[in-house]
Design a protein around this motif. Structure first.
Motif, PDB file in Angstrom:
ATOM      1  N   GLU A  26       0.838  -1.206   0.000  1.00 35.54           N
ATOM      2  CA  GLU A  26       0.000   0.000   0.000  1.00 35.54           C
ATOM      3  C   GLU A  26       0.873   1.256   0.000  1.00 35.54           C
ATOM      4  OE1 GLU A  26      -2.473  -0.568   3.442  1.00 35.54           O
ATOM      5  OE2 GLU A  26      -3.771  -2.023   2.422  1.00 35.54           O
ATOM      6  N   SER A  27       1.941   1.226   0.795  1.00 32.15           N
ATOM      7  CA  SER A  27       2.855   2.373   0.852  1.00 32.15           C
ATOM      8  C   SER A  27       3.536   2.597  -0.490  1.00 32.15           C
ATOM      9  CB  SER A  27       3.918   2.161   1.930  1.00 32.15           C
ATOM     10  OG  SER A  27       3.349   2.190   3.207  1.00 32.15           O
ATOM     11  N   TYR A  28       3.985   1.510  -1.112  1.00 31.36           N
ATOM     12  CA  TYR A  28       4.632   1.638  -2.418  1.00 31.36           C
ATOM     13  C   TYR A  28       3.671   2.227  -3.449  1.00 31.36           C
ATOM     14  CZ  TYR A  28       8.803  -1.017  -0.995  1.00 31.36           C
ATOM     15  OH  TYR A  28       9.956  -1.444  -0.405  1.00 31.36           O
ATOM     16  N   ALA A  29       2.425   1.777  -3.419  1.00 30.86           N
ATOM     17  CA  ALA A  29       1.425   2.312  -4.361  1.00 30.86           C
ATOM     18  C   ALA A  29       1.209   3.801  -4.128  1.00 30.86           C
ATOM     19  CB  ALA A  29       0.105   1.549  -4.229  1.00 30.86           C
ATOM     20  N   LEU A  30       1.145   4.202  -2.865  1.00 28.72           N
ATOM     21  CA  LEU A  30       0.981   5.624  -2.541  1.00 28.72           C
ATOM     22  C   LEU A  30       2.203   6.429  -2.972  1.00 28.72           C
ATOM     23  CD1 LEU A  30      -0.682   7.880  -1.200  1.00 28.72           C
ATOM     24  CD2 LEU A  30       0.409   7.242   0.976  1.00 28.72           C
ATOM     25  N   ILE A  31       3.376   5.883  -2.776  1.00 25.47           N
ATOM     26  CA  ILE A  31       4.611   6.567  -3.173  1.00 25.47           C
ATOM     27  C   ILE A  31       4.636   6.787  -4.687  1.00 25.47           C
ATOM     28  CG2 ILE A  31       7.111   6.261  -3.393  1.00 25.47           C
ATOM     29  CD1 ILE A  31       6.875   4.800  -0.581  1.00 25.47           C
ATOM     30  N   VAL A  32       4.285   5.759  -5.442  1.00 28.49           N
ATOM     31  CA  VAL A  32       4.261   5.879  -6.903  1.00 28.49           C
ATOM     32  C   VAL A  32       3.245   6.944  -7.311  1.00 28.49           C
ATOM     33  CG1 VAL A  32       3.650   4.684  -9.047  1.00 28.49           C
ATOM     34  CG2 VAL A  32       5.125   3.566  -7.352  1.00 28.49           C
ATOM     35  N   LYS A  33       2.085   6.920  -6.679  1.00 34.81           N
ATOM     36  CA  LYS A  33       1.057   7.922  -6.986  1.00 34.81           C
ATOM     37  C   LYS A  33       1.564   9.332  -6.686  1.00 34.81           C
ATOM     38  CE  LYS A  33      -3.634   9.348  -5.881  1.00 34.81           C
ATOM     39  NZ  LYS A  33      -4.794   9.145  -5.021  1.00 34.81           N
ATOM     40  N   ARG A  34       2.171   9.523  -5.519  1.00 34.85           N
ATOM     41  CA  ARG A  34       2.690  10.856  -5.159  1.00 34.85           C
ATOM     42  C   ARG A  34       3.822  11.288  -6.083  1.00 34.85           C
ATOM     43  NH1 ARG A  34       2.747  10.761   1.443  1.00 34.85           N
ATOM     44  NH2 ARG A  34       0.510  11.068   1.683  1.00 34.85           N
ATOM     45  N   ALA A  35       4.695  10.359  -6.432  1.00 31.47           N
ATOM     46  CA  ALA A  35       5.793  10.692  -7.344  1.00 31.47           C
ATOM     47  C   ALA A  35       5.233  11.150  -8.683  1.00 31.47           C
ATOM     48  CB  ALA A  35       6.710   9.492  -7.531  1.00 31.47           C
ATOM     49  N   LYS A  36       4.216  10.451  -9.165  1.00 28.90           N
ATOM     50  CA  LYS A  36       3.632  10.732 -10.483  1.00 28.90           C
ATOM     51  C   LYS A  36       2.796  12.009 -10.486  1.00 28.90           C
ATOM     52  CE  LYS A  36       2.175   8.664 -14.520  1.00 28.90           C
ATOM     53  NZ  LYS A  36       3.166   8.723 -15.549  1.00 28.90           N
ATOM     54  N   THR A  37       2.115  12.294  -9.368  1.00 28.33           N
ATOM     55  CA  THR A  37       1.189  13.434  -9.347  1.00 28.33           C
ATOM     56  C   THR A  37       1.721  14.654  -8.611  1.00 28.33           C
ATOM     57  OG1 THR A  37       0.060  12.638  -7.352  1.00 28.33           O
ATOM     58  CG2 THR A  37      -0.822  11.920  -9.493  1.00 28.33           C
ATOM     59  N   ARG A  38       2.695  14.480  -7.745  1.00 31.90           N
ATOM     60  CA  ARG A  38       3.157  15.594  -6.935  1.00 31.90           C
ATOM     61  C   ARG A  38       4.639  15.909  -7.137  1.00 31.90           C
ATOM     62  NH1 ARG A  38       2.191  15.127  -0.665  1.00 31.90           N
ATOM     63  NH2 ARG A  38       0.062  14.993  -1.398  1.00 31.90           N
ATOM     64  N   TYR A  39       5.503  14.957  -6.891  1.00 28.07           N
ATOM     65  CA  TYR A  39       6.940  15.231  -6.890  1.00 28.07           C
ATOM     66  C   TYR A  39       7.506  15.459  -8.284  1.00 28.07           C
ATOM     67  CZ  TYR A  39       7.188  14.071  -1.937  1.00 28.07           C
ATOM     68  OH  TYR A  39       7.020  14.069  -0.582  1.00 28.07           O
ATOM     69  N   PHE A  40       7.378  14.463  -9.163  1.00 25.07           N
ATOM     70  CA  PHE A  40       8.026  14.554 -10.470  1.00 25.07           C
ATOM     71  C   PHE A  40       7.443  15.644 -11.372  1.00 25.07           C
ATOM     72  CE2 PHE A  40       9.736   9.946 -10.147  1.00 25.07           C
ATOM     73  CZ  PHE A  40      10.707  10.371  -9.264  1.00 25.07           C
ATOM     74  N   PRO A  41       6.137  15.907 -11.328  1.00 25.25           N
ATOM     75  CA  PRO A  41       5.639  17.028 -12.134  1.00 25.25           C
ATOM     76  C   PRO A  41       6.249  18.380 -11.737  1.00 25.25           C
ATOM     77  CG  PRO A  41       3.821  15.591 -11.590  1.00 25.25           C
ATOM     78  CD  PRO A  41       5.012  15.119 -10.788  1.00 25.25           C
ATOM     79  N   VAL A  42       6.566  18.536 -10.467  1.00 24.36           N
ATOM     80  CA  VAL A  42       7.216  19.780 -10.019  1.00 24.36           C
ATOM     81  C   VAL A  42       8.584  19.912 -10.677  1.00 24.36           C
ATOM     82  CG1 VAL A  42       8.260  20.933  -8.018  1.00 24.36           C
ATOM     83  CG2 VAL A  42       5.968  19.942  -7.838  1.00 24.36           C
ATOM     84  N   PHE A  43       9.354  18.814 -10.707  1.00 21.34           N
ATOM     85  CA  PHE A  43      10.678  18.872 -11.329  1.00 21.34           C
ATOM     86  C   PHE A  43      10.580  19.031 -12.842  1.00 21.34           C
ATOM     87  CE2 PHE A  43      11.826  17.160  -7.206  1.00 21.34           C
ATOM     88  CZ  PHE A  43      12.923  17.960  -6.905  1.00 21.34           C
ATOM     89  N   GLU A  44       9.569  18.443 -13.439  1.00 25.51           N
ATOM     90  CA  GLU A  44       9.334  18.640 -14.875  1.00 25.51           C
ATOM     91  C   GLU A  44       9.108  20.121 -15.155  1.00 25.51           C
ATOM     92  OE1 GLU A  44       8.471  17.033 -18.890  1.00 25.51           O
ATOM     93  OE2 GLU A  44       9.529  16.249 -17.155  1.00 25.51           O
ATOM     94  N   LYS A  45       8.293  20.761 -14.326  1.00 26.59           N
ATOM     95  CA  LYS A  45       7.993  22.190 -14.479  1.00 26.59           C
ATOM     96  C   LYS A  45       9.237  23.044 -14.250  1.00 26.59           C
ATOM     97  CE  LYS A  45       4.792  25.793 -12.846  1.00 26.59           C
ATOM     98  NZ  LYS A  45       5.633  26.849 -13.281  1.00 26.59           N
ATOM     99  N   ILE A  46      10.021  22.684 -13.259  1.00 25.77           N
ATOM    100  CA  ILE A  46      11.263  23.425 -12.976  1.00 25.77           C
ATOM    101  C   ILE A  46      12.168  23.388 -14.202  1.00 25.77           C
ATOM    102  CG2 ILE A  46      13.417  23.367 -11.644  1.00 25.77           C
ATOM    103  CD1 ILE A  46      11.621  22.340  -9.261  1.00 25.77           C
ATOM    104  N   LEU A  47      12.366  22.208 -14.770  1.00 28.52           N
ATOM    105  CA  LEU A  47      13.225  22.091 -15.952  1.00 28.52           C
ATOM    106  C   LEU A  47      12.648  22.881 -17.130  1.00 28.52           C
ATOM    107  CD1 LEU A  47      14.170  18.314 -15.673  1.00 28.52           C
ATOM    108  CD2 LEU A  47      15.712  20.263 -15.364  1.00 28.52           C
ATOM    109  N   LYS A  48      11.333  22.838 -17.284  1.00 30.83           N
ATOM    110  CA  LYS A  48      10.691  23.570 -18.377  1.00 30.83           C
ATOM    111  C   LYS A  48      10.840  25.077 -18.188  1.00 30.83           C
ATOM    112  CE  LYS A  48       6.332  24.322 -20.701  1.00 30.83           C
ATOM    113  NZ  LYS A  48       4.906  24.353 -20.527  1.00 30.83           N
ATOM    114  N   ASP A  49      10.522  25.558 -16.985  1.00 30.76           N
ATOM    115  CA  ASP A  49      10.566  26.996 -16.715  1.00 30.76           C
ATOM    116  C   ASP A  49      11.976  27.565 -16.798  1.00 30.76           C
ATOM    117  OD1 ASP A  49       7.844  26.855 -16.346  1.00 30.76           O
ATOM    118  OD2 ASP A  49       7.916  27.104 -14.158  1.00 30.76           O
TER     119      ASP A  49
END
Length: 129
Positions: A26-49
């Motif tokens: 359950e924790s791994y599933a939540l981590i993947v969800k957070r990485a996909k929806t919260r953490y990694f999109p922020v870094f994608e935006k940082i690189l883009k901006d």
């Protein structure tokens, strides 16, 4: 700030390995969800901006190493995690191809693999929990 964000994600992954099997999954599933929806999109935006190859400054830094390791750790849970994040895909490729990092990522290097059941048991015995 960027290294703290990646460290938060990495700590969640490390701690999940020591949970009972059902909670761990359950924790791994939540981590993947957070990485996909919260953490990694922020870094994608940082690189883009920034329009730069690196999230901080104009050259390679500790933040790049932390981000690469966070990506690799999450990919061990869900290989296609970067499928919708082209700038992070390019970042991972670029940083992974730095000769010293490329060597470090080869099988048999000093990079630690994810904790397996034996490792978890040893740690539990040592720490008595």
């Amino acid at each position: 700030m960027y290294t703290d964000g990646t460290l938060d994600l990495m700590v969640m992954i490390t701690q999940a390995a020591f949970k009972p099997p059902k909670e761990k999954e359950e924790s791994y599933a939540l981590i993947v969800k957070r990485a996909k929806t919260r953490y990694f999109p922020v870094f994608e935006k940082i690189l883009k901006d920034r329009g730069e190859d690196f999230p901080v400054g104009h050259w390679f830094s500790w933040a790049d190493i932390q981000l690469l390791e966070a990506i690799l750790m999450v990919e061990e849970l869900s290989a296609p995690i970067l499928s919708d994040l082209p700038l992070l895909q390019a970042f991972k490729t670029r940083i992974s191809n730095i000769p010293t990092i490329q060597k470090f990522l080869q099988p048999g290097s000093q990079r630690k693999s994810p904790p397996d059941g034996r490792y978890v048991e040893v740690v539990r015995n040592v720490l008595k929990f």
